[in-house]
Motif scaffolding. Structure first.
Motif, mmCIF file in Angstrom:
data_model
loop_
_atom_site.group_PDB
_atom_site.id
_atom_site.type_symbol
_atom_site.label_atom_id
_atom_site.label_comp_id
_atom_site.label_asym_id
_atom_site.label_seq_id
_atom_site.Cartn_x
_atom_site.Cartn_y
_atom_site.Cartn_z
ATOM 1 N N ASP A 180 0.840 -1.202 0.000
ATOM 2 C CA ASP A 180 0.000 0.000 0.000
ATOM 3 C C ASP A 180 0.873 1.250 0.000
ATOM 4 N N ARG A 181 0.513 2.210 -0.814
ATOM 5 C CA ARG A 181 1.233 3.483 -0.818
ATOM 6 C C ARG A 181 0.787 4.358 0.366
ATOM 7 N N HIS A 182 -0.484 4.191 0.754
ATOM 8 C CA HIS A 182 -1.058 5.084 1.767
ATOM 9 C C HIS A 182 -1.598 4.278 2.950
ATOM 10 N N VAL A 183 -1.768 4.972 4.068
ATOM 11 C CA VAL A 183 -2.380 4.356 5.243
ATOM 12 C C VAL A 183 -3.870 4.113 4.950
ATOM 13 N N GLN A 184 -4.364 2.951 5.351
ATOM 14 C CA GLN A 184 -5.772 2.590 5.142
ATOM 15 C C GLN A 184 -6.487 2.631 6.496
ATOM 16 N N SER A 185 -7.811 2.818 6.457
ATOM 17 C CA SER A 185 -8.553 2.718 7.723
ATOM 18 C C SER A 185 -9.967 2.219 7.458
ATOM 19 N N TRP A 186 -10.544 1.595 8.503
ATOM 20 C CA TRP A 186 -11.934 1.175 8.416
ATOM 21 C C TRP A 186 -12.801 2.346 8.864
ATOM 22 N N GLU A 187 -14.113 2.108 8.839
ATOM 23 C CA GLU A 187 -15.033 3.200 9.138
ATOM 24 C C GLU A 187 -14.737 3.828 10.502
ATOM 25 N N GLU A 188 -14.761 5.129 10.569
ATOM 26 C CA GLU A 188 -14.274 5.862 11.723
ATOM 27 C C GLU A 188 -14.993 5.482 13.023
ATOM 28 N N ARG A 189 -16.328 5.371 12.992
ATOM 29 C CA ARG A 189 -17.061 5.110 14.240
ATOM 30 C C ARG A 189 -16.703 3.753 14.814
ATOM 31 N N PHE A 190 -16.488 2.770 13.918
ATOM 32 C CA PHE A 190 -16.061 1.442 14.359
ATOM 33 C C PHE A 190 -14.682 1.510 15.003
ATOM 34 N N VAL A 191 -13.795 2.236 14.343
ATOM 35 C CA VAL A 191 -12.417 2.342 14.824
ATOM 36 C C VAL A 191 -12.379 2.966 16.215
ATOM 37 N N VAL A 192 -13.171 4.014 16.410
ATOM 38 C CA VAL A 192 -13.142 4.721 17.690
ATOM 39 C C VAL A 192 -13.803 3.903 18.786
ATOM 40 N N LYS A 193 -14.966 3.354 18.473
ATOM 41 C CA LYS A 193 -15.736 2.687 19.524
ATOM 42 C C LYS A 193 -15.056 1.397 19.981
ATOM 43 N N HIS A 194 -14.726 0.525 19.012
ATOM 44 C CA HIS A 194 -14.200 -0.789 19.401
ATOM 45 C C HIS A 194 -12.682 -0.837 19.432
#
Lengths: 475, 384
Positions: A180-194
């Motif tokens: 990957d060239r860039h940092v990836q992330s999952w949906e923000e609310r999921f990331v923060v909550k869990h």
């Protein structure tokens, strides 16, 4: 007892006003983020923070260097070894890279505390640095900033290590695959909550249980936050008031990844008074909470955070930022060439990375780079190494080269005389908004000169000592 | 003290190819043009029998000695390649002079040539093989004296522009120059910046070219057609790299100062301003020419400005400099440049320089400086 005996930080001078990312003009006072210049990267920022931390410390006392980052320029090649060379650490200093997680800085710091607890004679330098790439135009690009922080760990510091507690969590919250060239992330609310909320809560509660303490024992919190809102929610959940929480610097520096909690820890250390306790929280694939007690106030490195925050220069345009990060389409073509020779680099590493000059034992004439025969008295092989990087000097002459390829022309270059007399031809860093004159005082900073052939090539640059820390947008 | 070479060797023939972006000429084409003009000038009709040895100068990657031997079909004799940065042409000449003075040969061909325009770039090549020493561009190197000199002597880009204007004018009068266009001070000041304080017109262009000379033992010079021009002195001198020299003052270039001392001693010159009638100096950049006025003792340190104002070095001035337009209008095919200057001085001393002729010139100097800069070559020619 294991403790912090010195600390330092580095925030690059260049700032990207966030409205530019969306194609809007940058109004004065608009939120911004710190971005590494075209001649900076994770390694050069680490060297800057490390040397800030080591100001006033004899470099030879450092026995180990732990470097934490998720953005080493190499997949295989140790960044800590480059940093050790540039900081003129001993050849037998044990160098380690901590990587693969935003939590790497917490891991490096606790490993350093443990190492010193086990061997009280030991001194360990911990440096965290990150310069993460987000996809152009993505929300993460608004969020990410670049910075570095460093801590000297020994048994004789004024800020003692109490204990730490960590939890690990397996999830895809923030990641970057090897291709990957860039940092990836999952949906923000999921990331923060869990992710963030649960891991940080568990690490902090675990630490408090372990120490049989409460959150009210702490006067300062240096806590990673994925974004401004989640960070604020976390601190209020922990029951701390705003005065106790290190300013997460969103809109000024941005989320600087592995270096984020360390940078906030530097801020807390600058403010903490004798008897106060600091809680530092690192996040990434779990979380780690770390407790420190201040026995007496520990003074900052050479450049306190306020100075670094105020020493800023807005980048000209979003395009110039993209070019400086090689995110534009043409950048790779421009740099298509073989680059530095590995054998020349190997032979010249003391000069190029270590910035070691030579002083003639017979006539005291200093020169850079070291050669075999003296300019002054023609004595052969009668030299003593002189580390030049921590010295200052003055501008003898300069030019602004518009011909030499650069993503941020012109290249300002010139002759400097280092204190002691060595003459060096160097490019000048961060000085495009400064008025140049002969005899102005300079310091020396470690920078990336080019990456022809895909090999980052580092050397030193001069930088005007009196950088006027005021608003400027002509960079 | 060594006996030296003064008056022992004469130039008996000189030739020069057209200088320019010679896309349609090979190095061999240019070498043939220059050498055969020199043959004709000397009255050499059988070079295979009459040339004893060849010294050639070239800096850019080329076949070197074989390029010259093959183009002129000069085999079964020594052909030597000399390299000494921008002083390469002058040093090839020097080696030829010494070989005759030493009694090794009677007639020697000197060929300077280079073909930078086959590299596909408009300026010098950009080196990225190191991290230190960048930018490694001639403009950055030669501008290193600018800031200090400007601050010390209250000089600015206007003085540099006047040198460019002078040389552009002279170039319009030289048939073999590349640029034949007058410019104004405003043109020079408004041109795009290359490396401060050098704008486009402060820089010599890149061009292809070749020049040739026939040298003879002075005592045999009468056997040739052209008027012989005597070699009075020739010097090469190296100085420390200004990028590491611990006591460099950034007000002038040491290589020129060192070589001037040597060449004036050889030629018995005490007051160069009086003794020299015409000079070709290395104007790779306008500032280089300015500093050379002082480095060669044509005026006091810091006095160049007033001489630029008064026109001392213009065609009608007291000491005309770069009468053919210099590197500014010929460009700088490195190996050819020093030999091209000797060609111009030969024309001037024989009275064959056409519209740009300096009347009654009997002593002429040519000068190259190169590297970072670290090397200088100077030659003095005379008619009696």
């Amino acid at each position: 007892m294991s403790s912090i005996s010195a600390y330092g930080a580095y925030i690059p001078k260049r700032r990207l006003p966030l409205p530019l990312i969306g194609g809007r003009p940058a109004t004065p006072g608009a939120p911004e983020k710190a971005v590494a210049g075209f001649d900076e990267d994770t390694i050069t920022m680490a060297v800057a923070a490390g040397s800030d931390c080591l100001a006033g410390t004899e470099r030879s006392v450092v026995d180990e260097l732990y470097f934490a980052s998720t953005t080493s320029p190499y997949t295989e090649k140790q960044s800590a070894a480059v940093i050790a060379k540039a900081l003129n650490l001993r050849d037998d200093a044990h160098t380690v890279d901590f990587s693969g997680s935003l939590r790497a800085a917490g891991a490096a710091l606790s490993a350093a505390f443990n190492a010193v607890s086990a061997s009280p004679d030991k001194t360990v330098l911990v440096v965290a640095s990150d310069s993460r790439l987000a996809a152009p135009g993505s929300p993460l690009e608004q969020n990410f900033g670049d910075a570095a922080a460093a801590f000297l760990v020994s048994s004789e510091g004024l800020v003692s290590f109490d204990d730490c507690f960590s939890v690990n969590r397996e999830m895809y919250d923030i990641w970057q695959g090897s291709r990957d060239r860039h940092v990836q992330s999952w949906e923000e609310r999921f990331v923060v909550k869990h992710g963030y909320n649960e891991a940080v809560r568990d690490a902090v509660c675990g630490l408090l249980d372990k120490l049989d303490g409460t959150i009210s024992d702490y006067a300062h919190l240096a806590c990673y936050g994925p974004d401004k809102r989640s960070h604020r929610a976390m601190t209020s959940m922990l029951g701390l008031n705003a005065g106790q929480v290190a300013d997460p610097l969103f809109g000024r520096v941005g989320n600087c990844g592995t270096a984020f909690a360390p940078l906030l820890l530097v801020q807390a250390l600058e403010q903490a008074k004798a008897g106060e306790r600091i809680l530092a929280v690192f996040y990434g694939d779990g979380a780690q909470a770390l407790s420190l007690t201040v026995t007496d106030q520990l003074l900052p490195g050479r450049r306190p955070l306020d100075w670094q925050l105020n020493n800023r220069q807005a980048v000209r345009s979003y395009q110039s930022y993209l070019v400086s990060r090689n995110l534009d389409a043409n950048a790779d073509d421009r740099q298509a060439s073989g680059g530095i020779s590995a054998t020349v680099h190997f032979r010249e590493r003391d000069a190029d990375i270590g910035f070691i000059g030579a002083r003639c034992n017979q006539c005291d004439t200093q020169q850079f780079p070291a050669t075999r025969v003296c300019y002054g008295c023609f004595a052969k092989d009668q030299f003593t190494d002189v580390p030049l990087s921590a010295l200052t000097g003055r501008v003898l002459s300069y030019t602004k080269d518009f011909f030499f390829p650069s993503s941020d022309p012109p290249v300002i270059a010139g002759m400097c005389e280092v204190d002691g007399g060595a003459r060096v031809y160097l490019q000048m860093a961060d000085s495009q908004d400064c008025e140049l004159r002969c005899d102005l005082p300079v310091e020396f900073v470690f920078r990336k000169i080019h990456q022809a052939g895909g090999k980052p090539a580092y050397f030193w640059k001069s930088r005007l000592l009196d950088q006027t820390p005021e608003e400027s947008t002509n960079g | 003290m060594a006996e030296g070479i003064r008056d022992k060797v004469a130039i008996v023939g000189a030739g020069c190819s057209q200088f320019g972006e010679n896309w349609d000429m090979s190095p061999q084409d240019m070498i043939v043009d220059a050498a055969y003009e020199a043959y004709q000038d000397a009255g050499i009709d059988n070079p295979q029998e009459q040339i004893d040895a060849v010294f050639c100068g070239a800096v850019y990657p080329s076949r070197g000695t074989a390029e010259v031997a093959e183009s002129l079909k000069l085999f079964d004799r020594p052909v030597t390649l000399v390299q000494n940065y921008c002083a390469t042409g002058t040093d090839a000449f020097r080696c030829g002079v010494m070989s005759i003075a030493a009694g090794m040969y009677d007639t020697v061909l000197i060929v300077g040539f280079d073909k930078p325009k086959d590299r596909g770039v408009s300026g010098p090549s950009v080196m990225m093989g190191t991290a230190r020493g960048l930018p490694m561009t001639p403009a950055a190197w030669f501008s290193l004296c600018a800031a200090k000199y400007f601050e010390t002597y209250n000089v600015g880009r206007e003085e540099l522009a006047k040198i460019a204007v002078k040389n552009h004018h002279n170039g319009t009068l030289a048939p073999k120059s590349m640029l034949k266009r007058e410019i104004t001070v405003e043109d020079a000041l408004n041109a795009r910046m290359i490396s401060w304080p050098f704008g486009l017109y402060d820089c010599a262009a890149q061009s292809d070219g070749a020049s040739a000379l026939i040298l003879s033992r002075s005592s045999l010079a009468a056997n040739f057609k052209g008027d012989p021009v005597l070699v009075k002195a020739v010097a090469i001198s190296l100085a420390p790299d200004p990028q590491s020299d611990p006591d460099f003052d950034f007000l002038g270039w040491k290589p020129s100062q060192y070589a001037a001392k040597d060449v004036y001693r050889q030629a018995g010159i005490v007051d160069p301003m009086k003794a020299i009638d015409v000079a070709q100096v290395h104007d790779c950049f306008t500032l280089t020419e300015l500093l050379t006025y002082e480095d060669l003792g044509f005026c006091e340190r810091g006095a160049a400005k007033e001489h630029i104002e008064s026109g001392t070095f213009a065609l009608g001035g007291e000491l005309p400099i770069n009468t053919d337009g210099g590197l500014k209008t010929f460009g700088h095919p490195t190996g050819a440049t020093g030999v091209r200057m000797l060609y111009e001085n030969t024309l001037q001393l024989r009275g064959n320089a056409g519209e740009r002729q300096i009347k009654g010139a009997t002593t002429a100097l040519s000068h190259n400086i190169g590297g970072a800069p670290q090397t200088c070559g100077i030659a003095v020619l005379g008619m009696n």
